[in-house]
Design a protein around this motif. Structure first.
Motif, mmCIF file in Angstrom:
data_model
loop_
_atom_site.group_PDB
_atom_site.id
_atom_site.type_symbol
_atom_site.label_atom_id
_atom_site.label_comp_id
_atom_site.label_asym_id
_atom_site.label_seq_id
_atom_site.Cartn_x
_atom_site.Cartn_y
_atom_site.Cartn_z
ATOM 1 N N LEU A 66 0.825 -1.197 0.000
ATOM 2 C CA LEU A 66 0.000 0.000 0.000
ATOM 3 C C LEU A 66 0.867 1.258 0.000
ATOM 4 N N VAL A 67 1.933 1.256 0.776
ATOM 5 C CA VAL A 67 2.864 2.392 0.780
ATOM 6 C C VAL A 67 3.486 2.546 -0.601
ATOM 7 N N GLU A 68 3.915 1.446 -1.187
ATOM 8 C CA GLU A 68 4.540 1.488 -2.510
ATOM 9 C C GLU A 68 3.568 2.043 -3.555
ATOM 10 N N ARG B 150 3.261 5.900 -5.918
ATOM 11 C CA ARG B 150 3.039 6.001 -7.364
ATOM 12 C C ARG B 150 1.769 6.758 -7.728
ATOM 13 N N ASP B 151 0.757 6.689 -6.868
ATOM 14 C CA ASP B 151 -0.542 7.246 -7.213
ATOM 15 C C ASP B 151 -1.065 8.120 -6.073
ATOM 16 N N PRO B 152 -1.080 9.428 -6.253
ATOM 17 C CA PRO B 152 -1.538 10.330 -5.187
ATOM 18 C C PRO B 152 -3.043 10.257 -4.930
ATOM 19 N N ARG B 153 -3.778 9.526 -5.742
ATOM 20 C CA ARG B 153 -5.224 9.379 -5.519
ATOM 21 C C ARG B 153 -5.531 8.298 -4.490
ATOM 22 N N ILE B 154 -4.547 7.490 -4.125
ATOM 23 C CA ILE B 154 -4.766 6.411 -3.164
ATOM 24 C C ILE B 154 -4.869 6.995 -1.763
ATOM 25 N N VAL B 155 -5.933 6.587 -1.059
ATOM 26 C CA VAL B 155 -6.140 6.958 0.343
ATOM 27 C C VAL B 155 -6.378 5.670 1.126
ATOM 28 N N GLN C 208 -0.693 1.328 9.082
ATOM 29 C CA GLN C 208 -0.162 2.505 9.755
ATOM 30 C C GLN C 208 1.068 3.095 9.053
ATOM 31 N N PRO C 209 1.953 2.273 8.457
ATOM 32 C CA PRO C 209 3.069 2.869 7.709
ATOM 33 C C PRO C 209 2.598 3.795 6.583
ATOM 34 N N PHE C 210 1.457 3.488 5.973
ATOM 35 C CA PHE C 210 0.898 4.386 4.956
ATOM 36 C C PHE C 210 0.549 5.720 5.608
ATOM 37 N N GLY C 211 -0.064 5.672 6.768
ATOM 38 C CA GLY C 211 -0.425 6.891 7.473
ATOM 39 C C GLY C 211 0.778 7.702 7.914
ATOM 40 N N GLN C 212 1.860 7.040 8.252
ATOM 41 C CA GLN C 212 3.078 7.743 8.633
ATOM 42 C C GLN C 212 3.717 8.412 7.423
ATOM 43 N N ARG C 213 3.652 7.748 6.287
ATOM 44 C CA ARG C 213 4.249 8.288 5.059
ATOM 45 C C ARG C 213 3.360 9.351 4.419
ATOM 46 N N PHE C 214 2.030 9.143 4.481
ATOM 47 C CA PHE C 214 1.069 10.050 3.846
ATOM 48 C C PHE C 214 -0.040 10.435 4.841
#
Length: 82
Positions: A17-19, A23-28, A41-47
């Motif tokens: 998901l982080v990867e 690549r795609d700023p539309r991913i939430v 949670q790593p996605f939340g830390q990165r974005f």
């Protein structure tokens, strides 16, 4: 690249998901107070601006995800199922 090595399916999902988010700023990512358990949670830390913790309200979270998708975003919803 994620800063952790996948050890389980949940870890692999979180890393992927982080990867994909890079690549795609539309991913939430949406969670119902389970970001740590479902390993997003790593996605939340990165974005942090694309990570939404909607509390213990899974049904509402699905509605929010539908609205986000309708608005052009690409939501990934993470929770447990029985």
């Amino acid at each position: 690249m994620p800063d952790f090595q996948p050890r389980s399916l949940r870890d692999a999902f979180g890393a992927a998901l982080v990867e994909c988010g890079e690549r795609d700023p539309r991913i939430v990512a949406l969670t119902a107070d389970l970001g740590e358990s479902t390993r997003i949670q790593p996605f939340g830390q990165r974005f942090p601006e694309r990570y939404f913790n909607l509390g213990v309200a899974e049904a509402n979270m699905m509605g929010v995800a539908a609205g986000m998708a309708r608005s052009g975003l690409r939501p990934f919803v993470s929770t447990f199922a029985v």
